[in-house]
Design a protein around this motif. Structure first.
Motif, PDB file in Angstrom:
ATOM      1  N   UNK A  17      56.606 140.936  37.666  1.00 41.86           N
ATOM      2  CA  UNK A  17      57.964 141.462  37.451  1.00 41.86           C
ATOM      3  C   UNK A  17      58.759 140.605  36.476  1.00 41.86           C
ATOM      4  N   UNK A  18      58.582 139.272  36.520  1.00 43.69           N
ATOM      5  CA  UNK A  18      59.395 138.391  35.671  1.00 43.69           C
ATOM      6  C   UNK A  18      58.735 138.105  34.334  1.00 43.69           C
ATOM      7  N   UNK A  19      57.402 138.279  34.227  1.00 45.20           N
ATOM      8  CA  UNK A  19      56.674 138.084  32.974  1.00 45.20           C
ATOM      9  C   UNK A  19      57.059 136.786  32.271  1.00 45.20           C
ATOM     10  N   UNK A  20      56.725 135.646  32.840  1.00 40.81           N
ATOM     11  CA  UNK A  20      57.063 134.367  32.199  1.00 40.81           C
ATOM     12  C   UNK A  20      56.273 134.152  30.917  1.00 40.81           C
ATOM     13  N   UNK A  21      56.904 133.508  29.944  1.00 39.48           N
ATOM     14  CA  UNK A  21      56.265 133.272  28.651  1.00 39.48           C
ATOM     15  C   UNK A  21      55.420 132.009  28.645  1.00 39.48           C
ATOM     16  N   UNK A  22      55.619 131.140  29.600  1.00 38.41           N
ATOM     17  CA  UNK A  22      54.975 129.815  29.577  1.00 38.41           C
ATOM     18  C   UNK A  22      53.740 129.754  30.453  1.00 38.41           C
ATOM     19  N   UNK A  23      53.419 130.837  31.240  1.00 39.01           N
ATOM     20  CA  UNK A  23      52.182 130.919  32.001  1.00 39.01           C
ATOM     21  C   UNK A  23      51.407 132.146  31.527  1.00 39.01           C
ATOM     22  N   UNK A  53      67.149 131.312  42.322  1.00 42.49           N
ATOM     23  CA  UNK A  53      68.117 132.250  42.907  1.00 42.49           C
ATOM     24  C   UNK A  53      68.294 133.478  42.038  1.00 42.49           C
ATOM     25  N   UNK A  54      68.028 133.359  40.726  1.00 40.04           N
ATOM     26  CA  UNK A  54      68.201 134.498  39.816  1.00 40.04           C
ATOM     27  C   UNK A  54      67.123 135.567  39.993  1.00 40.04           C
ATOM     28  N   UNK A  55      66.017 135.251  40.701  1.00 40.56           N
ATOM     29  CA  UNK A  55      64.985 136.274  40.919  1.00 40.56           C
ATOM     30  C   UNK A  55      64.797 136.579  42.410  1.00 40.56           C
ATOM     31  N   UNK A  56      65.627 135.989  43.254  1.00 42.86           N
ATOM     32  CA  UNK A  56      65.437 136.171  44.699  1.00 42.86           C
ATOM     33  C   UNK A  56      65.563 137.633  45.104  1.00 42.86           C
ATOM     34  N   UNK A  57      66.356 138.419  44.350  1.00 42.80           N
ATOM     35  CA  UNK A  57      66.497 139.842  44.665  1.00 42.80           C
ATOM     36  C   UNK A  57      65.172 140.588  44.453  1.00 42.80           C
ATOM     37  N   UNK A  58      64.377 140.146  43.491  1.00 44.51           N
ATOM     38  CA  UNK A  58      63.086 140.785  43.236  1.00 44.51           C
ATOM     39  C   UNK A  58      62.169 140.609  44.442  1.00 44.51           C
ATOM     40  N   UNK A  59      62.315 139.485  45.147  1.00 44.95           N
ATOM     41  CA  UNK A  59      61.476 139.222  46.304  1.00 44.95           C
ATOM     42  C   UNK A  59      61.891 140.088  47.492  1.00 44.95           C
ATOM     43  N   UNK A  60      63.163 140.438  47.570  1.00 43.21           N
ATOM     44  CA  UNK A  60      63.665 141.221  48.690  1.00 43.21           C
ATOM     45  C   UNK A  60      63.357 142.723  48.517  1.00 43.21           C
ATOM     46  N   UNK A  61      63.119 143.109  47.252  1.00 44.91           N
ATOM     47  CA  UNK A  61      62.903 144.541  46.974  1.00 44.91           C
ATOM     48  C   UNK A  61      61.592 145.044  47.592  1.00 44.91           C
ATOM     49  N   UNK A 110      51.720 138.340  46.923  1.00 43.03           N
ATOM     50  CA  UNK A 110      53.177 138.263  46.739  1.00 43.03           C
ATOM     51  C   UNK A 110      53.526 137.463  45.490  1.00 43.03           C
ATOM     52  N   UNK A 111      52.786 136.398  45.243  1.00 41.33           N
ATOM     53  CA  UNK A 111      52.992 135.564  44.052  1.00 41.33           C
ATOM     54  C   UNK A 111      52.762 136.390  42.784  1.00 41.33           C
ATOM     55  N   UNK A 112      51.629 137.116  42.727  1.00 44.51           N
ATOM     56  CA  UNK A 112      51.294 137.912  41.544  1.00 44.51           C
ATOM     57  C   UNK A 112      52.300 139.037  41.329  1.00 44.51           C
ATOM     58  N   UNK A 113      52.807 139.615  42.411  1.00 47.04           N
ATOM     59  CA  UNK A 113      53.782 140.697  42.299  1.00 47.04           C
ATOM     60  C   UNK A 113      55.067 140.235  41.618  1.00 47.04           C
ATOM     61  N   UNK A 114      55.547 139.062  42.024  1.00 43.49           N
ATOM     62  CA  UNK A 114      56.763 138.522  41.407  1.00 43.49           C
ATOM     63  C   UNK A 114      56.496 138.117  39.965  1.00 43.49           C
TER      64      UNK A 114
END
Length: 454
Positions: free
Chosen positions: A391-397, A446-454, A384-388
């Motif tokens: 989706x968000x593709x952080x630049x700092x990790x 909260x800005x990515x919580x919808x990605x978790x519900x999808x 679940x961690x890797x899936x999110x």
């Protein structure tokens, strides 16, 4: 005329002291001031040669001169007259009140203190407490107009925000922070003022005070001083981004002229795997008041515990601290695009970027996942961690499955060490203590919580 006069010893001693003071003031003190002024100018000249945004002359002006310039501005003088009439007091009494506000607000910047003491402490604390990661730092800051005034607009998660951003920006410029009442405590106030910060009374409703503060902000902005502000007006008590307060932005817009120096707002988003004051902030939020229960004994005990862990070789950093820099918003461009400037509209655009850029870190993300899906097995949580993260593709990790698995493991270990989650039957579950704390960290995403519900 030449008769001997006997004087008491105490009178002779006092006269000698006053004579010595007069001699120092007339002969030595100007020379000493000149010596230190020349030395400061050399230091500033060397610093400006390596800084991307040189220290502006306004920031280097003598504090007494800035106070006088502020007090005798027509806007402030008019505010003094209005205050005197409204309160029915003499104008000189109203002027003294304005003078008190000016002395309270105006900083006393020291380049030596900022770039040696403050930046060194900031770097040491940031790298000792966290694994610091940055997103879009070079891309955003390298392209800014060198003649424009830059204002960093940040969310306020922790008092470490001041330290972290000072550490990151010290190689490029000297920031001037707007700080609240907490920093007015002596001797902290001396260091804060020497770093160029200016004090704001968050709860002041007096018109005279607001006029003095507004005029100082406008002077600093017109003088090109790089500033950093927290529009939320205080630390987040629940982890969410609070609605912005319009005061600072209104002051900047009111003093800005289309033909004058441009003002560029840079959205800055900050997040932590552990906020040092989390229990204090949560307790204040539960009480429904901004009265923080920390005292010096609590802070001393915490520092002693960390020092003991370091001595015994068991010290671990508190996870990641990440900073993301958003797309700059030019006041001139905004004015041309909209045909005018509305503070609420401008604030919404900037704060939308701040919220969208809040870094997705292991502890907040694991907190969010477990709140929605616990209990979970280790492999389920990692997936679940890797899936999110994908989706968000952080630049700092690092964007690899191996790096995400390592980050998830570190986040789980962080939460387990704090007894916020435990393993029960091979599954991770939230403890009673965690039910109080994990929503605070999850709320920052909260800005990515919808990605978790999808």
């Amino acid at each position: 005329m030449f008769e001997t006069i006997e004087l008491p010893m105490w009178f002779v001693v006092i006269a000698a002291i006053f004579a010595a003071i007069a001699a120092l003031e007339r002969a030595l003190i100007p020379s000493v001031r000149w010596f230190f002024r020349r030395r400061m100018e050399r230091v500033v000249s060397q610093l400006n040669a390596r800084l991307d945004r040189p220290i502006e002359p306004f920031k280097l002006a003598r504090r007494h001169d800035m106070i006088q310039r502020l007090l005798y501005h027509p806007d402030v003088m008019q505010a003094v007259n209005d205050h005197a009439r409204k309160e029915g007091i003499p104008e000189n009494v109203a002027f003294q009140e304005a003078q008190k506000y000016a002395r309270e607000i105006v900083p006393s910047f020291s380049a030596t203190v900022y770039f040696t003491v403050a930046s060194t402490i900031a770097r040491f604390l940031s790298e000792t407490l966290y694994r610091v990661r940055i997103g879009r730092f070079e891309d955003v800051l390298s392209g800014l107009d060198p003649k424009a005034t830059v204002v960093f607009v940040m969310n306020h998660r922790s008092n470490m925000d001041y330290v972290l951003v000072t550490y990151l920006a010290s190689k490029r410029s000297a920031l001037s922070y707007a700080v609240g009442e907490w920093a007015r405590i002596w001797p902290i106030s001396l260091l804060i003022r020497a770093m160029g910060a200016f004090f704001i009374r968050r709860k002041s409703r007096g018109l005279l005070y607001r006029r003095v503060l507004a005029r100082y902000v406008q002077m600093a902005t017109q003088g090109g001083v790089t500033q950093a502000v927290f529009p939320e007006g205080g630390l987040s008590l629940d982890g969410r981004l609070a609605p912005p307060r319009m005061g600072f932005m209104n002051y900047v817009i009111a003093g800005w002229e289309p033909k004058g120096r441009d003002v560029i707002f840079v959205p800055v988003s900050i997040n932590y795997d552990r906020v040092l004051e989390d229990y204090i902030l949560l307790a204040a939020g539960k009480r429904g008041e901004r009265r923080f229960g920390a005292n010096i004994s609590v802070i001393a005990r915490f520092l002693a515990q960390q020092f003991w862990l370091w001595l015994t070789g068991r010290y671990r950093r508190f996870g990641y601290a990440a900073v993301h820099f958003g797309a700059p918003v030019s006041l001139s461009a905004f004015h041309k695009q909209t045909g005018g400037i509305s503070s609420p509209v401008l604030a919404r655009e900037i704060m939308a970027q701040v919220e969208a850029g809040i870094p997705v870190l292991p502890v907040p993300l694991i907190s969010l996942i477990l709140i929605h899906k616990a209990p979970l097995r280790a492999l389920e949580l990692t997936a679940a961690f890797a899936e999110v993260m994908q989706a968000v593709e952080p630049e700092y990790l690092q964007a690899t499955p191996e790096a995400w698995a390592e980050a998830a493991e570190a986040g789980v270990l962080n939460l387990m060490q704090r007894k916020l989650i435990v393993q029960d039957g091979g599954r991770y579950v939230i403890t009673e203590k965690g039910k109080f704390v994990l929503p605070y960290y999850a709320a920052s995403l909260s800005h990515i919580s919808e990605k978790l519900r999808e």
